[in-house]
Design a protein around this motif. Sequence first.
Motif, PDB file in Angstrom:
ATOM      1  N   LYS A  26      29.973 -42.080  32.995  1.00 32.14           N
ATOM      2  CA  LYS A  26      31.304 -42.523  32.627  1.00 32.14           C
ATOM      3  C   LYS A  26      32.319 -41.136  32.425  1.00 32.14           C
ATOM      4  O   LYS A  26      31.765 -40.415  31.819  1.00 32.14           O
ATOM      5  CB  LYS A  26      31.274 -43.397  31.277  1.00 32.14           C
ATOM      6  CG  LYS A  26      32.754 -44.011  31.001  1.00 32.14           C
ATOM      7  CD  LYS A  26      32.483 -44.764  29.783  1.00 32.14           C
ATOM      8  CE  LYS A  26      34.032 -45.209  29.882  1.00 32.14           C
ATOM      9  NZ  LYS A  26      34.004 -46.344  28.325  1.00 32.14           N
ATOM     10  N   ASP A  27      33.311 -41.223  33.108  1.00 32.74           N
ATOM     11  CA  ASP A  27      34.439 -40.154  33.048  1.00 32.74           C
ATOM     12  C   ASP A  27      33.747 -38.747  33.207  1.00 32.74           C
ATOM     13  O   ASP A  27      33.960 -37.664  32.314  1.00 32.74           O
ATOM     14  CB  ASP A  27      35.205 -40.101  31.467  1.00 32.74           C
ATOM     15  CG  ASP A  27      35.835 -41.576  31.431  1.00 32.74           C
ATOM     16  OD1 ASP A  27      36.468 -42.071  32.412  1.00 32.74           O
ATOM     17  OD2 ASP A  27      35.974 -41.614  30.336  1.00 32.74           O
ATOM     18  N   GLY A  28      32.635 -38.571  34.101  1.00 33.08           N
ATOM     19  CA  GLY A  28      32.242 -37.433  34.549  1.00 33.08           C
ATOM     20  C   GLY A  28      31.101 -37.144  33.435  1.00 33.08           C
ATOM     21  O   GLY A  28      30.613 -35.959  33.443  1.00 33.08           O
ATOM     22  N   MET A  29      30.679 -38.070  32.532  1.00 31.56           N
ATOM     23  CA  MET A  29      29.516 -37.584  31.308  1.00 31.56           C
ATOM     24  C   MET A  29      28.519 -38.600  31.852  1.00 31.56           C
ATOM     25  O   MET A  29      28.637 -39.892  31.961  1.00 31.56           O
ATOM     26  CB  MET A  29      30.264 -37.901  30.138  1.00 31.56           C
ATOM     27  CG  MET A  29      31.220 -36.887  29.597  1.00 31.56           C
ATOM     28  SD  MET A  29      31.735 -37.063  28.038  1.00 31.56           S
ATOM     29  CE  MET A  29      32.553 -38.855  28.097  1.00 31.56           C
ATOM     30  N   VAL A  95      25.695 -35.985  28.261  1.00 32.10           N
ATOM     31  CA  VAL A  95      25.546 -34.626  29.167  1.00 32.10           C
ATOM     32  C   VAL A  95      27.110 -34.465  29.858  1.00 32.10           C
ATOM     33  O   VAL A  95      27.188 -35.497  30.731  1.00 32.10           O
ATOM     34  CB  VAL A  95      24.629 -34.755  30.298  1.00 32.10           C
ATOM     35  CG1 VAL A  95      24.405 -33.467  30.931  1.00 32.10           C
ATOM     36  CG2 VAL A  95      23.307 -35.099  29.365  1.00 32.10           C
ATOM     37  N   LYS A  96      27.578 -33.500  29.918  1.00 30.22           N
ATOM     38  CA  LYS A  96      29.094 -33.062  30.213  1.00 30.22           C
ATOM     39  C   LYS A  96      28.895 -31.737  30.910  1.00 30.22           C
ATOM     40  O   LYS A  96      28.950 -30.562  30.096  1.00 30.22           O
ATOM     41  CB  LYS A  96      30.232 -33.297  29.440  1.00 30.22           C
ATOM     42  CG  LYS A  96      31.392 -33.371  30.030  1.00 30.22           C
ATOM     43  CD  LYS A  96      32.635 -33.507  28.998  1.00 30.22           C
ATOM     44  CE  LYS A  96      33.870 -33.540  30.130  1.00 30.22           C
ATOM     45  NZ  LYS A  96      35.042 -33.475  29.151  1.00 30.22           N
TER      46      LYS A  96
END
Length: 136
Positions: A26-29, A95-96
Amino acid sequence: MDVGDLLTKASDNLTVRRAFGAAYEKDGMLIIPVAIVAGGGGGGTARPRHGKPAGRPDSPPAEGQAAPGTPPDSERAETGGGFGGLVLPTGAYVVKGDQVRWVPAVDATIVILASLGLVRVLARTWTARRRQRGRR
């Protein structure tokens, strides 16, 4: 139900997905859920006892039991089994990019029960000390 079916159902029920969904993005995470999963089970088989039933020696056989001296029914067996489990959400890894962060899941019920338990222990300790001082 045989043992294989019981184990399959147990493994289906004792999974992290019971507390959380699957890992998702979600949202690059990337969100990876974590839970404590514990379970146990057991089962057994028994054949009816032969001979005189428990109790008085002259008591008649209980309903469904064979009279003494009756040949045993080799097909009849008593079986039982079951399992139980506990799945507690503990948090998730987020994790981002190159960074990993732990986000704990706070269960208000556990926090409240732990706090009440601590208050009880402290109150008993305080009361016991006051009683000991009063006896001196």
